[in-house]
Write a protein that holds these residues in place. Structure first.
Motif, PDB file in Angstrom:
ATOM      1  N   UNK A   2       7.772   6.348  -7.702  1.00 43.42           N
ATOM      2  CA  UNK A   2       7.821   5.141  -8.295  1.00 43.42           C
ATOM      3  C   UNK A   2       7.136   4.074  -7.822  1.00 43.42           C
ATOM      4  N   UNK A   3       7.139   4.155  -6.027  1.00 39.85           N
ATOM      5  CA  UNK A   3       6.502   3.219  -5.519  1.00 39.85           C
ATOM      6  C   UNK A   3       4.836   3.353  -5.706  1.00 39.85           C
ATOM      7  N   UNK A   7       2.085   0.751  -7.590  1.00 41.92           N
ATOM      8  CA  UNK A   7       0.981   0.139  -7.044  1.00 41.92           C
ATOM      9  C   UNK A   7      -0.375   0.457  -7.457  1.00 41.92           C
ATOM     10  N   UNK A  53       1.970  -8.995  -3.465  1.00 45.31           N
ATOM     11  CA  UNK A  53       3.317  -9.148  -2.607  1.00 45.31           C
ATOM     12  C   UNK A  53       3.101  -8.303  -1.265  1.00 45.31           C
ATOM     13  N   UNK A  54       2.762  -7.013  -1.628  1.00 48.86           N
ATOM     14  CA  UNK A  54       2.922  -6.098  -0.631  1.00 48.86           C
ATOM     15  C   UNK A  54       1.903  -6.428   0.454  1.00 48.86           C
ATOM     16  N   UNK A  91       3.261   6.856   1.993  1.00 48.02           N
ATOM     17  CA  UNK A  91       4.622   6.373   1.060  1.00 48.02           C
ATOM     18  C   UNK A  91       5.319   7.816   0.942  1.00 48.02           C
ATOM     19  N   UNK A  97       3.900   1.683   6.296  1.00 44.91           N
ATOM     20  CA  UNK A  97       2.855   1.293   5.422  1.00 44.91           C
ATOM     21  C   UNK A  97       1.837   0.514   6.429  1.00 44.91           C
TER      22      UNK A  97
ATOM     23  N   UNK B 111      17.432   1.623  -4.209  1.00 39.74           N
ATOM     24  CA  UNK B 111      16.544   1.572  -2.901  1.00 39.74           C
ATOM     25  C   UNK B 111      16.134   0.138  -2.691  1.00 39.74           C
ATOM     26  N   UNK B 114      11.467   1.218   0.464  1.00 47.73           N
ATOM     27  CA  UNK B 114      11.133   2.613   0.794  1.00 47.73           C
ATOM     28  C   UNK B 114      10.874   2.977   2.351  1.00 47.73           C
ATOM     29  N   UNK B 121       7.919  -3.051   3.253  1.00 44.18           N
ATOM     30  CA  UNK B 121       8.359  -1.900   2.660  1.00 44.18           C
ATOM     31  C   UNK B 121       9.674  -2.346   1.534  1.00 44.18           C
ATOM     32  N   UNK B 123      11.215  -3.194  -1.650  1.00 47.60           N
ATOM     33  CA  UNK B 123      10.770  -2.881  -3.163  1.00 47.60           C
ATOM     34  C   UNK B 123      12.170  -2.165  -3.795  1.00 47.60           C
ATOM     35  N   UNK B 125      14.557  -0.872  -6.331  1.00 47.75           N
ATOM     36  CA  UNK B 125      14.349  -0.077  -7.450  1.00 47.75           C
ATOM     37  C   UNK B 125      15.739   0.641  -7.696  1.00 47.75           C
TER      38      UNK B 125
END
Lengths: 273, 296
Positions: A2-3, A7, A53-54, A91, A97, B111, B114, B121, B123, B125
Protein backbone atom coordinates in the motif's frame (compact mmCIF):
# COMPACT_ATOMS: atom_id res chain seq x y z
CA UNK A 1 2.43 -2.74 -1.00
CA UNK A 2 0.00 0.00 0.00
CA UNK A 3 2.85 2.40 0.76
CA UNK A 4 4.41 1.72 -2.63
CA UNK A 5 1.08 2.05 -4.43
CA UNK A 6 0.26 5.30 -2.64
CA UNK A 7 3.56 6.93 -3.63
CA UNK A 8 4.01 5.66 -7.20
CA UNK A 9 1.22 5.95 -9.82
CA UNK A 10 3.33 3.89 -12.23
CA UNK A 11 3.28 1.01 -9.76
CA UNK A 12 -0.51 1.24 -9.52
CA UNK A 13 -0.63 0.90 -13.32
CA UNK A 14 1.76 -2.06 -13.23
CA UNK A 15 -0.40 -3.80 -10.64
CA UNK A 16 -3.41 -3.38 -12.90
CA UNK A 17 -1.84 -4.55 -16.16
CA UNK A 18 0.65 -7.13 -14.84
CA UNK A 19 -0.11 -8.12 -11.23
CA UNK A 20 2.42 -10.95 -11.33
CA UNK A 21 5.25 -8.56 -12.14
CA UNK A 22 4.07 -6.08 -9.50
CA UNK A 23 3.94 -8.77 -6.83
CA UNK A 24 7.43 -10.21 -7.43
CA UNK A 25 9.35 -10.40 -4.17
CA UNK A 26 6.36 -9.41 -2.01
CA UNK A 27 5.57 -12.86 -0.65
CA UNK A 28 1.84 -12.23 -1.05
CA UNK A 29 -0.35 -15.32 -1.11
CA UNK A 30 -2.90 -15.88 -3.88
CA UNK A 31 -5.64 -14.91 -1.44
CA UNK A 32 -3.88 -11.66 -0.50
CA UNK A 33 -3.40 -10.80 -4.18
CA UNK A 34 -7.12 -11.35 -4.65
CA UNK A 35 -7.91 -8.94 -1.79
CA UNK A 36 -5.59 -6.36 -3.32
CA UNK A 37 -7.19 -6.74 -6.74
CA UNK A 38 -10.58 -5.86 -5.26
CA UNK A 39 -9.46 -2.35 -4.27
CA UNK A 40 -10.27 0.37 -6.78
CA UNK A 41 -6.82 1.48 -8.05
CA UNK A 42 -7.92 5.12 -7.82
CA UNK A 43 -8.12 4.71 -4.03
CA UNK A 44 -4.31 4.66 -3.89
CA UNK A 45 -4.05 8.06 -5.56
CA UNK A 46 -6.41 10.19 -3.47
CA UNK A 47 -3.69 11.73 -1.32
CA UNK A 48 -2.05 14.05 -3.83
CA UNK A 49 0.38 15.42 -1.25
CA UNK A 50 1.83 12.15 0.09
CA UNK A 51 5.04 12.32 -1.95
CA UNK A 52 5.68 15.92 -0.93
CA UNK A 53 5.11 15.09 2.74
CA UNK A 54 7.50 12.16 2.62
CA UNK A 55 10.04 14.29 0.76
CA UNK A 56 9.69 17.05 3.38
CA UNK A 57 10.42 14.48 6.10
CA UNK A 58 13.42 13.15 4.16
CA UNK A 59 14.69 16.69 3.58
CA UNK A 60 14.83 17.30 7.35
CA UNK A 61 17.34 14.47 7.70
CA UNK A 62 19.08 14.63 4.32
CA UNK A 63 19.02 18.42 4.14
CA UNK A 64 22.33 19.25 2.43
CA UNK A 65 22.10 16.77 -0.49
CA UNK A 66 18.51 17.89 -1.12
CA UNK A 67 19.48 21.56 -1.01
CA UNK A 68 22.37 21.03 -3.42
CA UNK A 69 20.08 19.09 -5.78
CA UNK A 70 17.61 21.99 -5.73
CA UNK A 71 20.39 24.51 -6.36
CA UNK A 72 21.58 22.41 -9.30
CA UNK A 73 18.12 22.84 -10.81
CA UNK A 74 17.36 19.11 -10.54
CA UNK A 75 14.55 19.29 -7.98
CA UNK A 76 12.22 17.22 -10.20
CA UNK A 77 14.54 14.24 -9.74
CA UNK A 78 13.75 14.25 -6.03
CA UNK A 79 10.18 13.20 -6.78
CA UNK A 80 11.39 10.53 -9.21
CA UNK A 81 12.83 8.74 -6.17
CA UNK A 82 9.39 7.31 -5.51
CA UNK A 83 9.38 5.51 -8.86
CA UNK A 84 12.92 4.18 -8.41
CA UNK A 85 14.13 0.73 -7.42
CA UNK A 86 15.80 2.34 -4.39
CA UNK A 87 12.41 3.38 -2.98
CA UNK A 88 10.57 0.17 -3.78
CA UNK A 89 13.34 -2.09 -2.47
CA UNK A 90 13.61 -0.11 0.78
CA UNK A 91 9.87 -0.31 1.43
CA UNK A 92 9.58 -3.97 0.50
CA UNK A 93 12.68 -5.02 2.44
CA UNK A 94 11.90 -3.07 5.62
CA UNK A 95 14.90 -0.77 5.25
CA UNK A 96 15.46 2.90 6.04
CA UNK A 97 13.98 5.29 3.49
CA UNK A 98 16.55 7.96 4.43
CA UNK A 99 19.41 5.60 3.64
CA UNK A 100 17.79 4.52 0.36
CA UNK A 101 17.27 8.17 -0.56
CA UNK A 102 20.97 8.89 -0.05
CA UNK A 103 21.85 5.91 -2.25
CA UNK A 104 19.46 7.21 -4.92
CA UNK A 105 20.98 10.70 -4.90
CA UNK A 106 24.53 9.32 -5.06
CA UNK A 107 23.67 6.98 -7.94
CA UNK A 108 21.76 9.69 -9.83
CA UNK A 109 24.77 11.98 -9.56
CA UNK A 110 27.21 9.33 -10.74
CA UNK A 111 24.92 8.62 -13.72
CA UNK A 112 24.94 12.32 -14.61
CA UNK A 113 21.21 12.79 -14.02
CA UNK A 114 21.97 15.25 -11.21
CA UNK A 115 24.44 17.80 -12.49
CA UNK A 116 26.41 18.71 -9.35
CA UNK A 117 29.10 16.04 -8.94
CA UNK A 118 29.66 17.05 -5.31
CA UNK A 119 26.29 15.54 -4.38
CA UNK A 120 27.55 11.93 -4.74
CA UNK A 121 30.14 12.06 -1.92
CA UNK A 122 27.89 14.31 0.20
CA UNK A 123 25.03 11.82 -0.18
CA UNK A 124 27.38 8.96 0.73
CA UNK A 125 28.45 10.80 3.86
CA UNK A 126 24.81 11.47 4.71
CA UNK A 127 24.10 7.78 4.21
CA UNK A 128 26.53 7.04 7.03
CA UNK A 129 24.90 9.78 9.09
CA UNK A 130 21.47 8.16 8.69
CA UNK A 131 22.89 4.76 9.69
CA UNK A 132 24.27 6.29 12.86
CA UNK A 133 21.17 8.38 13.54
CA UNK A 134 18.81 5.44 13.43
CA UNK A 135 21.08 2.75 14.95
CA UNK A 136 19.65 1.12 18.04
CA UNK A 137 21.82 1.05 21.14
CA UNK A 138 21.10 -2.63 21.67
CA UNK A 139 22.60 -3.70 18.34
CA UNK A 140 26.21 -4.65 17.60
CA UNK A 141 27.54 -5.34 21.10
CA UNK A 142 30.88 -7.17 20.86
CA UNK A 143 31.33 -10.49 22.66
CA UNK A 144 33.19 -10.69 25.94
CA UNK A 145 36.89 -9.83 25.59
CA UNK A 146 36.42 -8.23 22.20
CA UNK A 147 36.55 -4.61 21.10
CA UNK A 148 34.48 -3.11 18.30
CA UNK A 149 33.75 0.26 16.79
CA UNK A 150 30.68 1.84 18.43
CA UNK A 151 27.37 1.36 16.53
CA UNK A 152 26.99 5.15 16.86
CA UNK A 153 30.15 5.82 14.88
CA UNK A 154 31.03 5.52 11.22
CA UNK A 155 34.30 6.17 9.43
CA UNK A 156 34.53 7.01 5.74
CA UNK A 157 37.02 8.38 3.21
CA UNK A 158 35.90 11.61 1.54
CA UNK A 159 37.36 14.39 -0.58
CA UNK A 160 38.87 17.29 1.33
CA UNK A 161 36.45 20.19 1.54
CA UNK A 162 33.36 18.09 2.17
CA UNK A 163 32.86 19.18 5.78
CA UNK A 164 33.37 22.82 4.83
CA UNK A 165 30.76 22.48 2.06
CA UNK A 166 28.25 20.81 4.39
CA UNK A 167 28.81 23.46 7.06
CA UNK A 168 28.32 26.26 4.54
CA UNK A 169 25.10 24.75 3.17
CA UNK A 170 23.73 24.20 6.69
CA UNK A 171 24.48 27.80 7.57
CA UNK A 172 22.70 28.95 4.41
CA UNK A 173 19.70 26.73 5.18
CA UNK A 174 19.45 27.97 8.76
CA UNK A 175 19.04 31.52 7.44
CA UNK A 176 16.70 30.52 4.62
CA UNK A 177 14.47 28.27 6.76
CA UNK A 178 14.07 25.31 4.42
CA UNK A 179 15.61 23.54 1.45
CA UNK A 180 13.04 24.60 -1.11
CA UNK A 181 12.84 27.79 -3.14
CA UNK A 182 14.85 29.80 -5.62
CA UNK A 183 18.53 30.62 -5.87
CA UNK A 184 20.00 33.81 -4.51
CA UNK A 185 23.51 35.30 -4.31
CA UNK A 186 24.48 33.22 -1.35
CA UNK A 187 23.25 30.08 -3.08
CA UNK A 188 25.31 30.91 -6.15
CA UNK A 189 28.35 31.33 -3.90
CA UNK A 190 27.77 27.82 -2.56
CA UNK A 191 27.60 26.50 -6.07
CA UNK A 192 30.81 28.23 -7.16
CA UNK A 193 33.11 28.60 -4.17
CA UNK A 194 32.98 25.37 -2.24
CA UNK A 195 34.81 22.73 -4.23
CA UNK A 196 35.85 19.22 -3.30
CA UNK A 197 39.43 18.10 -3.82
CA UNK A 198 39.24 14.59 -5.29
CA UNK A 199 43.07 14.44 -5.17
CA UNK A 200 43.07 14.68 -1.39
CA UNK A 201 40.96 12.01 0.28
CA UNK A 202 40.70 12.22 4.07
CA UNK A 203 39.15 10.08 6.79
CA UNK A 204 35.95 11.57 8.21
CA UNK A 205 34.43 10.49 11.51
CA UNK A 206 30.64 10.51 11.90
CA UNK A 207 29.38 10.33 15.51
CA UNK A 208 25.96 10.41 17.09
CA UNK A 209 25.51 12.85 19.96
CA UNK A 210 25.31 11.38 23.43
CA UNK A 211 22.23 13.43 24.33
CA UNK A 212 20.30 13.85 21.11
CA UNK A 213 20.32 11.11 18.48
CA UNK A 214 19.66 13.68 15.78
CA UNK A 215 22.80 15.68 16.69
CA UNK A 216 25.30 14.06 14.35
CA UNK A 217 28.87 15.39 14.34
CA UNK A 218 31.30 15.05 11.48
CA UNK A 219 35.01 15.76 11.66
CA UNK A 220 38.25 14.98 9.85
CA UNK A 221 40.41 12.62 11.89
CA UNK A 222 44.08 11.86 11.98
CA UNK A 223 45.13 8.93 9.80
CA UNK A 224 46.37 7.07 12.89
CA UNK A 225 42.95 7.28 14.58
CA UNK A 226 41.31 6.20 11.32
CA UNK A 227 43.61 3.16 11.13
CA UNK A 228 42.79 2.12 14.68
CA UNK A 229 39.04 2.56 14.15
CA UNK A 230 39.26 0.53 10.95
CA UNK A 231 41.04 -2.22 12.90
CA UNK A 232 38.24 -2.12 15.50
CA UNK A 233 35.71 -2.77 12.72
CA UNK A 234 37.26 -6.14 11.93
CA UNK A 235 35.80 -9.25 13.63
CA UNK A 236 37.82 -10.65 16.52
CA UNK A 237 39.50 -7.39 17.43
CA UNK A 238 40.78 -7.22 21.01
CA UNK A 239 42.67 -4.68 23.12
CA UNK A 240 45.88 -6.53 22.32
CA UNK A 241 45.12 -6.41 18.58
CA UNK A 242 44.66 -2.67 18.74
CA UNK A 243 47.79 -2.28 20.83
CA UNK A 244 49.73 -4.17 18.17
CA UNK A 245 48.34 -1.85 15.46
CA UNK A 246 49.18 1.24 17.49
CA UNK A 247 52.79 0.10 17.84
CA UNK A 248 53.01 -0.75 14.12
CA UNK A 249 51.86 2.81 13.43
CA UNK A 250 54.77 4.15 15.47
CA UNK A 251 53.28 4.74 18.88
CA UNK A 252 55.44 3.86 21.87
CA UNK A 253 54.55 3.29 25.50
CA UNK A 254 52.72 4.92 27.23
CA UNK A 255 51.13 6.68 24.23
CA UNK A 256 50.02 3.38 22.66
CA UNK A 257 47.85 2.59 25.68
CA UNK A 258 46.75 6.22 26.11
CA UNK A 259 45.38 6.51 22.59
CA UNK A 260 43.34 3.32 22.88
CA UNK A 261 42.01 4.29 26.31
CA UNK A 262 41.02 7.69 24.99
CA UNK A 263 39.07 6.03 22.16
CA UNK A 264 37.24 4.00 24.82
CA UNK A 265 36.56 7.05 26.99
CA UNK A 266 35.28 8.97 23.96
CA UNK A 267 32.93 6.09 23.17
CA UNK A 268 34.33 5.58 19.68
CA UNK A 269 35.15 1.96 20.48
CA UNK A 270 33.38 -0.31 22.95
CA UNK A 271 34.38 -3.39 24.89
CA UNK A 272 32.31 -6.53 25.18
CA UNK A 273 30.76 -7.23 28.57
CA UNK B 1 -10.91 -11.07 35.62
CA UNK B 2 -12.49 -10.54 32.20
CA UNK B 3 -12.93 -7.14 30.57
CA UNK B 4 -16.55 -6.83 31.66
CA UNK B 5 -15.37 -7.08 35.24
CA UNK B 6 -12.28 -4.90 34.79
CA UNK B 7 -14.14 -2.14 32.93
CA UNK B 8 -16.49 -1.59 35.87
CA UNK B 9 -13.65 0.23 37.59
CA UNK B 10 -12.86 2.47 34.62
CA UNK B 11 -13.90 6.08 35.28
CA UNK B 12 -16.89 7.68 33.58
CA UNK B 13 -15.23 10.60 31.77
CA UNK B 14 -18.04 12.24 29.81
CA UNK B 15 -17.47 14.53 26.82
CA UNK B 16 -13.99 15.73 25.94
CA UNK B 17 -11.58 16.90 23.27
CA UNK B 18 -8.65 15.21 21.57
CA UNK B 19 -5.29 16.95 21.47
CA UNK B 20 -1.88 16.57 19.91
CA UNK B 21 1.51 18.03 20.76
CA UNK B 22 1.55 21.80 20.67
CA UNK B 23 -1.85 22.22 19.02
CA UNK B 24 -3.28 24.60 21.63
CA UNK B 25 -0.35 26.95 21.04
CA UNK B 26 -1.54 27.56 17.48
CA UNK B 27 -3.46 30.89 17.46
CA UNK B 28 -6.25 29.61 15.20
CA UNK B 29 -6.74 26.38 17.17
CA UNK B 30 -9.25 25.69 19.90
CA UNK B 31 -9.15 27.99 22.93
CA UNK B 32 -9.29 25.25 25.52
CA UNK B 33 -9.09 27.65 28.45
CA UNK B 34 -12.23 29.40 27.21
CA UNK B 35 -14.01 26.09 26.57
CA UNK B 36 -13.05 24.87 30.01
CA UNK B 37 -14.23 28.09 31.68
CA UNK B 38 -17.50 28.57 29.79
CA UNK B 39 -18.54 25.02 28.86
CA UNK B 40 -16.85 22.67 31.33
CA UNK B 41 -19.28 19.89 30.45
CA UNK B 42 -17.57 19.68 27.04
CA UNK B 43 -14.02 19.53 28.39
CA UNK B 44 -14.39 16.85 31.03
CA UNK B 45 -11.25 15.14 29.77
CA UNK B 46 -8.65 15.43 27.05
CA UNK B 47 -7.39 12.62 24.88
CA UNK B 48 -3.67 13.24 24.51
CA UNK B 49 -2.01 12.13 21.28
CA UNK B 50 1.56 11.12 22.14
CA UNK B 51 4.64 10.09 20.21
CA UNK B 52 7.74 8.88 22.04
CA UNK B 53 9.79 11.43 20.13
CA UNK B 54 7.82 14.58 21.01
CA UNK B 55 6.43 13.57 24.39
CA UNK B 56 4.08 15.80 26.34
CA UNK B 57 3.52 19.53 25.82
CA UNK B 58 3.04 22.29 28.38
CA UNK B 59 -0.75 22.29 28.09
CA UNK B 60 -0.89 18.60 28.97
CA UNK B 61 1.56 19.03 31.84
CA UNK B 62 -0.62 21.77 33.25
CA UNK B 63 -3.75 19.63 32.80
CA UNK B 64 -2.11 16.76 34.68
CA UNK B 65 -0.86 19.04 37.45
CA UNK B 66 -4.44 20.26 37.95
CA UNK B 67 -5.50 16.63 38.50
CA UNK B 68 -7.85 16.63 35.50
CA UNK B 69 -8.77 13.38 33.73
CA UNK B 70 -7.22 12.31 30.47
CA UNK B 71 -6.61 9.33 28.22
CA UNK B 72 -3.37 8.39 26.46
CA UNK B 73 -3.60 7.93 22.68
CA UNK B 74 -0.43 6.54 21.09
CA UNK B 75 0.44 7.89 17.66
CA UNK B 76 3.45 5.74 16.84
CA UNK B 77 2.88 2.10 17.78
CA UNK B 78 2.11 -0.66 15.29
CA UNK B 79 0.19 -2.94 17.65
CA UNK B 80 0.49 -5.98 15.38
CA UNK B 81 4.32 -5.85 15.12
CA UNK B 82 6.27 -7.24 18.12
CA UNK B 83 9.49 -5.58 16.88
CA UNK B 84 7.81 -2.18 17.31
CA UNK B 85 7.74 -2.69 21.09
CA UNK B 86 11.38 -1.66 21.35
CA UNK B 87 13.23 -0.76 24.55
CA UNK B 88 13.41 2.94 23.77
CA UNK B 89 9.68 3.29 22.97
CA UNK B 90 8.63 1.28 26.03
CA UNK B 91 10.92 3.19 28.36
CA UNK B 92 9.72 6.61 27.18
CA UNK B 93 6.07 5.57 27.16
CA UNK B 94 6.26 4.18 30.69
CA UNK B 95 7.72 7.45 31.91
CA UNK B 96 4.89 9.43 30.24
CA UNK B 97 2.29 7.10 31.74
CA UNK B 98 3.85 7.40 35.16
CA UNK B 99 3.38 11.18 35.02
CA UNK B 100 0.02 11.31 33.20
CA UNK B 101 -1.80 8.46 34.96
CA UNK B 102 -4.45 8.24 32.20
CA UNK B 103 -7.82 6.54 32.54
CA UNK B 104 -6.71 4.13 29.81
CA UNK B 105 -4.50 3.78 26.73
CA UNK B 106 -5.97 3.82 23.25
CA UNK B 107 -4.82 4.21 19.67
CA UNK B 108 -5.57 3.37 16.07
CA UNK B 109 -5.01 -0.33 15.50
CA UNK B 110 -3.29 -0.27 12.18
CA UNK B 111 0.09 0.78 10.94
CA UNK B 112 1.37 4.18 12.11
CA UNK B 113 4.61 3.84 10.23
CA UNK B 114 6.13 1.43 7.75
CA UNK B 115 9.43 -0.33 8.50
CA UNK B 116 11.28 1.09 11.54
CA UNK B 117 10.31 4.20 13.49
CA UNK B 118 11.88 7.08 11.51
CA UNK B 119 10.61 10.57 10.64
CA UNK B 120 10.05 9.78 6.94
CA UNK B 121 8.20 6.53 7.69
CA UNK B 122 5.00 8.01 9.11
CA UNK B 123 2.02 6.61 7.14
CA UNK B 124 -1.20 5.72 8.99
CA UNK B 125 -3.07 2.93 7.29
CA UNK B 126 -5.73 0.46 8.38
CA UNK B 127 -4.84 -3.14 9.25
CA UNK B 128 -5.30 -6.00 6.82
CA UNK B 129 -8.80 -7.16 7.72
CA UNK B 130 -8.05 -10.85 8.20
CA UNK B 131 -8.08 -13.36 11.05
CA UNK B 132 -4.28 -13.54 11.12
CA UNK B 133 -3.99 -9.78 11.42
CA UNK B 134 -6.65 -9.72 14.16
CA UNK B 135 -4.60 -12.26 16.13
CA UNK B 136 -1.43 -10.19 15.72
CA UNK B 137 -3.13 -7.02 16.91
CA UNK B 138 -4.78 -8.83 19.82
CA UNK B 139 -1.37 -10.15 20.89
CA UNK B 140 -0.02 -6.61 20.80
CA UNK B 141 -2.88 -5.33 22.94
CA UNK B 142 -2.29 -8.06 25.52
CA UNK B 143 1.45 -7.35 25.54
CA UNK B 144 0.94 -3.60 26.00
CA UNK B 145 -1.59 -4.17 28.75
CA UNK B 146 0.87 -6.41 30.59
CA UNK B 147 3.77 -4.00 30.13
CA UNK B 148 1.88 -0.89 31.25
CA UNK B 149 -0.83 -2.16 33.58
CA UNK B 150 -3.43 -0.08 31.73
CA UNK B 151 -6.40 -1.15 29.64
CA UNK B 152 -5.53 -0.83 25.93
CA UNK B 153 -8.46 0.05 23.67
CA UNK B 154 -7.91 -0.31 19.92
CA UNK B 155 -9.53 2.26 17.64
CA UNK B 156 -10.68 1.66 14.05
CA UNK B 157 -8.31 3.80 11.89
CA UNK B 158 -9.19 6.05 8.96
CA UNK B 159 -8.61 4.71 5.46
CA UNK B 160 -9.57 4.79 1.83
CA UNK B 161 -8.16 1.47 0.62
CA UNK B 162 -9.21 -1.48 2.76
CA UNK B 163 -7.72 -4.92 2.15
CA UNK B 164 -8.87 -8.23 3.56
CA UNK B 165 -11.79 -10.63 3.74
CA UNK B 166 -13.52 -9.44 6.93
CA UNK B 167 -15.91 -6.55 7.46
CA UNK B 168 -14.15 -3.97 9.62
CA UNK B 169 -16.61 -4.42 12.48
CA UNK B 170 -16.23 -8.22 12.35
CA UNK B 171 -12.46 -7.71 12.43
CA UNK B 172 -12.59 -5.53 15.54
CA UNK B 173 -15.12 -7.85 17.18
CA UNK B 174 -12.53 -10.61 16.74
CA UNK B 175 -9.71 -8.40 18.04
CA UNK B 176 -11.70 -7.46 21.14
CA UNK B 177 -12.63 -11.07 21.80
CA UNK B 178 -9.09 -12.43 21.36
CA UNK B 179 -7.58 -9.66 23.51
CA UNK B 180 -10.55 -9.53 25.88
CA UNK B 181 -10.66 -5.77 25.67
CA UNK B 182 -12.95 -2.87 24.89
CA UNK B 183 -12.53 -0.49 21.99
CA UNK B 184 -12.76 3.07 20.78
CA UNK B 185 -15.34 3.24 18.01
CA UNK B 186 -14.56 6.17 15.73
CA UNK B 187 -17.79 7.04 13.95
CA UNK B 188 -16.17 9.21 11.27
CA UNK B 189 -13.57 6.53 10.47
CA UNK B 190 -16.32 3.91 10.33
CA UNK B 191 -18.26 5.96 7.79
CA UNK B 192 -15.06 6.21 5.69
CA UNK B 193 -14.98 2.40 5.64
CA UNK B 194 -18.68 1.86 4.96
CA UNK B 195 -18.58 4.44 2.13
CA UNK B 196 -15.45 2.86 0.61
CA UNK B 197 -17.15 -0.56 0.65
CA UNK B 198 -20.43 0.92 -0.73
CA UNK B 199 -22.35 -0.11 2.39
CA UNK B 200 -24.98 1.59 4.52
CA UNK B 201 -23.66 3.59 7.49
CA UNK B 202 -24.83 0.99 10.01
CA UNK B 203 -24.06 -2.16 8.02
CA UNK B 204 -22.90 -5.13 10.14
CA UNK B 205 -24.07 -3.47 13.36
CA UNK B 206 -26.27 -6.38 14.41
CA UNK B 207 -23.36 -8.79 14.86
CA UNK B 208 -21.02 -6.33 16.58
CA UNK B 209 -20.51 -6.56 20.38
CA UNK B 210 -21.40 -2.99 21.32
CA UNK B 211 -20.99 -3.81 25.00
CA UNK B 212 -17.26 -3.60 24.35
CA UNK B 213 -17.40 0.02 23.15
CA UNK B 214 -15.82 2.03 25.94
CA UNK B 215 -15.11 5.24 24.08
CA UNK B 216 -16.57 6.90 20.97
CA UNK B 217 -15.03 9.45 18.63
CA UNK B 218 -16.81 12.05 16.53
CA UNK B 219 -15.07 14.19 13.90
CA UNK B 220 -15.73 16.36 10.89
CA UNK B 221 -15.29 14.99 7.39
CA UNK B 222 -15.84 15.90 3.78
CA UNK B 223 -16.97 14.04 0.68
CA UNK B 224 -14.38 14.65 -2.02
CA UNK B 225 -13.65 13.52 -5.54
CA UNK B 226 -10.38 12.95 -7.40
CA UNK B 227 -10.18 11.60 -10.96
CA UNK B 228 -13.80 10.52 -10.73
CA UNK B 229 -13.21 8.58 -7.51
CA UNK B 230 -15.38 9.67 -4.56
CA UNK B 231 -14.04 9.27 -1.03
CA UNK B 232 -14.45 10.64 2.47
CA UNK B 233 -11.68 12.86 3.76
CA UNK B 234 -11.08 12.74 7.50
CA UNK B 235 -10.42 16.47 7.83
CA UNK B 236 -11.49 17.03 11.49
CA UNK B 237 -13.29 20.18 10.35
CA UNK B 238 -16.42 21.66 11.91
CA UNK B 239 -18.90 19.89 9.62
CA UNK B 240 -19.79 16.39 10.77
CA UNK B 241 -21.32 14.36 7.93
CA UNK B 242 -24.91 13.21 8.40
CA UNK B 243 -23.87 9.56 8.06
CA UNK B 244 -21.35 10.03 10.88
CA UNK B 245 -24.19 11.36 13.05
CA UNK B 246 -26.32 8.36 12.08
CA UNK B 247 -23.53 5.99 13.15
CA UNK B 248 -23.01 7.97 16.35
CA UNK B 249 -26.69 7.90 17.29
CA UNK B 250 -27.03 4.18 16.64
CA UNK B 251 -23.81 3.46 18.55
CA UNK B 252 -25.04 5.40 21.57
CA UNK B 253 -28.35 3.53 21.40
CA UNK B 254 -26.69 0.10 21.35
CA UNK B 255 -23.56 0.60 23.47
CA UNK B 256 -24.45 0.55 27.16
CA UNK B 257 -20.91 0.84 28.53
CA UNK B 258 -19.68 4.06 26.93
CA UNK B 259 -17.49 5.97 29.36
CA UNK B 260 -16.14 8.73 27.13
CA UNK B 261 -16.93 10.60 23.94
CA UNK B 262 -14.14 12.62 22.33
CA UNK B 263 -14.60 15.22 19.65
CA UNK B 264 -11.60 15.40 17.33
CA UNK B 265 -11.79 19.10 16.57
CA UNK B 266 -8.85 20.69 18.34
CA UNK B 267 -7.84 22.78 15.30
CA UNK B 268 -11.22 24.58 15.13
CA UNK B 269 -12.55 27.56 17.04
CA UNK B 270 -14.81 27.22 20.08
CA UNK B 271 -17.75 28.70 18.18
CA UNK B 272 -17.05 26.32 15.31
CA UNK B 273 -17.36 23.17 17.40
CA UNK B 274 -20.05 24.21 19.89
CA UNK B 275 -22.93 22.97 17.72
CA UNK B 276 -21.25 19.57 17.42
CA UNK B 277 -20.57 19.36 21.14
CA UNK B 278 -24.18 20.33 21.83
CA UNK B 279 -25.41 17.55 19.53
CA UNK B 280 -23.12 15.05 21.27
CA UNK B 281 -24.54 16.15 24.61
CA UNK B 282 -28.16 15.83 23.40
CA UNK B 283 -27.53 12.32 22.11
CA UNK B 284 -25.74 11.23 25.26
CA UNK B 285 -28.65 12.49 27.34
CA UNK B 286 -31.19 10.82 25.03
CA UNK B 287 -29.59 7.46 25.78
CA UNK B 288 -28.79 8.22 29.44
CA UNK B 289 -25.04 7.88 29.10
CA UNK B 290 -22.61 9.14 31.81
CA UNK B 291 -24.83 8.71 34.80
CA UNK B 292 -21.85 8.77 37.22
CA UNK B 293 -19.41 11.07 35.39
CA UNK B 294 -16.03 12.08 36.89
CA UNK B 295 -15.75 15.85 37.17
CA UNK B 296 -12.69 17.51 35.54
Amino acid sequence: MVVRLSHDPAFVLLLRIDPNAACVGTGLTDEERLWLSRVDPKAFGVDEHVRRRTLDALAKTVDVPVALTMLAGDGNLLFEFFSSGFFHRAIQSGLSLSTAFCDYLAASTREGRIKDARIAPVAQLYRMMTEVMFAHASTSRPESGAIAISPHVRLGMFPEGIIELITAVKSYLSKKGDVWGDEDDEANKLIDEYTLNDNSIRPVLIERGAVAAQAIQTSYVHDLIAELLSAARRPGCTYETLLGHARELGLVSPHDHEVIKQLLVDGLIIEGS
Amino acid sequence: MNFAGRSASLPMLGIGISTEFGVFSIPSALDMNRLRADWPQYSSFIEVGVTADLGIDEFTRDWVNRGSPLTFHFLDLNLGEPADFDECWISKTLSFLSFMKPAWICGDAGQWHFNSREPAHGFLQPPILSKISAREIADGIIALREITGYEVLPENPPGIAFIGNLHLLDFFALVCDLADTGMVLDCAHLWMYQHAMKLDPCAAFDSFPFDRVTEVHVAGGQLRQRNGFRFIEDNHGVEVLSETWEIFDETCRRAKNIRAIALEGERNSVSGILPTLRQIEITSQKYSLFKNRARG
